[in-house]
Design a protein around this motif. Sequence first.
Motif, short mmCIF file in Angstrom:
data_model
loop_
_atom_site.label_atom_id
_atom_site.label_comp_id
_atom_site.label_asym_id
_atom_site.label_seq_id
_atom_site.Cartn_x
_atom_site.Cartn_y
_atom_site.Cartn_z
N CYS A 162 18.04 -4.63 -18.35
CA CYS A 162 19.12 -5.59 -18.11
C CYS A 162 18.63 -6.60 -17.06
O CYS A 162 17.99 -6.22 -16.10
CB CYS A 162 20.36 -4.89 -17.57
N ALA A 163 18.95 -7.87 -17.25
CA ALA A 163 18.54 -8.88 -16.29
C ALA A 163 19.49 -8.97 -15.10
O ALA A 163 19.06 -9.31 -14.00
CB ALA A 163 18.45 -10.25 -16.98
N LEU A 164 20.75 -8.65 -15.31
CA LEU A 164 21.77 -8.84 -14.28
C LEU A 164 22.55 -7.55 -14.01
O LEU A 164 22.74 -6.74 -14.93
CB LEU A 164 22.76 -9.92 -14.72
N PRO A 165 23.04 -7.36 -12.80
CA PRO A 165 23.87 -6.19 -12.50
C PRO A 165 25.10 -6.08 -13.39
O PRO A 165 25.52 -4.98 -13.75
CB PRO A 165 24.27 -6.40 -11.03
N LEU A 166 25.68 -7.21 -13.79
CA LEU A 166 26.84 -7.20 -14.68
C LEU A 166 26.47 -6.58 -16.03
O LEU A 166 27.24 -5.81 -16.61
CB LEU A 166 27.36 -8.63 -14.88
N GLU A 167 25.27 -6.88 -16.52
CA GLU A 167 24.80 -6.29 -17.77
C GLU A 167 24.56 -4.79 -17.62
O GLU A 167 24.86 -4.01 -18.52
CB GLU A 167 23.50 -6.97 -18.22
N PRO A 171 14.94 -6.19 -10.52
CA PRO A 171 15.19 -6.17 -9.07
C PRO A 171 15.96 -7.42 -8.64
O PRO A 171 15.77 -8.50 -9.21
CB PRO A 171 13.79 -6.15 -8.46
N GLY A 172 16.83 -7.27 -7.65
CA GLY A 172 17.64 -8.38 -7.16
C GLY A 172 16.80 -9.60 -6.82
O GLY A 172 15.80 -9.50 -6.13
N GLY A 173 17.20 -10.74 -7.35
CA GLY A 173 16.48 -11.98 -7.07
C GLY A 173 15.34 -12.27 -8.02
O GLY A 173 14.84 -13.38 -8.08
N ASP A 174 14.88 -11.26 -8.77
CA ASP A 174 13.80 -11.47 -9.74
C ASP A 174 14.39 -11.75 -11.11
O ASP A 174 15.24 -11.00 -11.59
CB ASP A 174 12.91 -10.23 -9.85
N THR A 175 13.94 -12.84 -11.71
CA THR A 175 14.39 -13.18 -13.05
C THR A 175 13.20 -13.64 -13.87
O THR A 175 12.11 -13.84 -13.34
CB THR A 175 15.44 -14.31 -13.03
N GLY A 176 13.40 -13.79 -15.14
CA GLY A 176 12.38 -14.34 -16.01
C GLY A 176 11.52 -13.31 -16.69
O GLY A 176 11.66 -12.10 -16.51
N THR A 177 10.61 -13.84 -17.49
CA THR A 177 9.78 -12.99 -18.34
C THR A 177 8.79 -12.15 -17.55
O THR A 177 8.49 -11.03 -17.94
CB THR A 177 9.03 -13.84 -19.37
N ASN A 178 8.27 -12.68 -16.44
CA ASN A 178 7.31 -11.89 -15.66
C ASN A 178 7.98 -10.65 -15.07
O ASN A 178 7.44 -9.54 -15.17
CB ASN A 178 6.69 -12.73 -14.54
N ALA A 179 9.14 -10.83 -14.47
CA ALA A 179 9.86 -9.69 -13.89
C ALA A 179 10.22 -8.68 -14.98
O ALA A 179 10.07 -7.47 -14.80
CB ALA A 179 11.11 -10.16 -13.16
#
Length: 149
Positions: free
Chosen positions: A18-23, A61-69
Amino acid sequence: MTRRLRLSREEYTVGWVCALPLELAAAKGILDEEHDSHMDDSMIYTLGRVGEHNVVIVCLPGGDTGTNAASVVAAQIIHSFPSMRFGLMIGIGGGVPIACKDIRLGNVVVSLPENDHSGVVQYDIGKATPNGFKRTAYLNAPPKFCEAL
């Protein structure tokens, strides 16, 4: 939802990123059963069962987004749970509004490598041209455990 004691790492076959805590909160709501966590790496996993499948759910992880994360997290799941057979990235992501393939929120997209494309297309790297959007980059092929499916 029922709670069950610990299972071994080898008993988990589905990884869900999941990308976001809401997800992540929504994903936890889908679990039929939540399992006790017993991890010793730096990731915080939610372990459980959906139907007959034991599932590992993790949020970026909090603050990390995108394909690399996302790829780092997916690689860690594969390393920590050696019996992974399926990898999912499920979330509220964007869309690809193209006339012939109008992909929108709520659609299920399954990729297949073909010709010079890996089967995973990154639409956020490119440039606008008079003839429309031109992709300037491609992602690597899906991990080996996906190719056998």
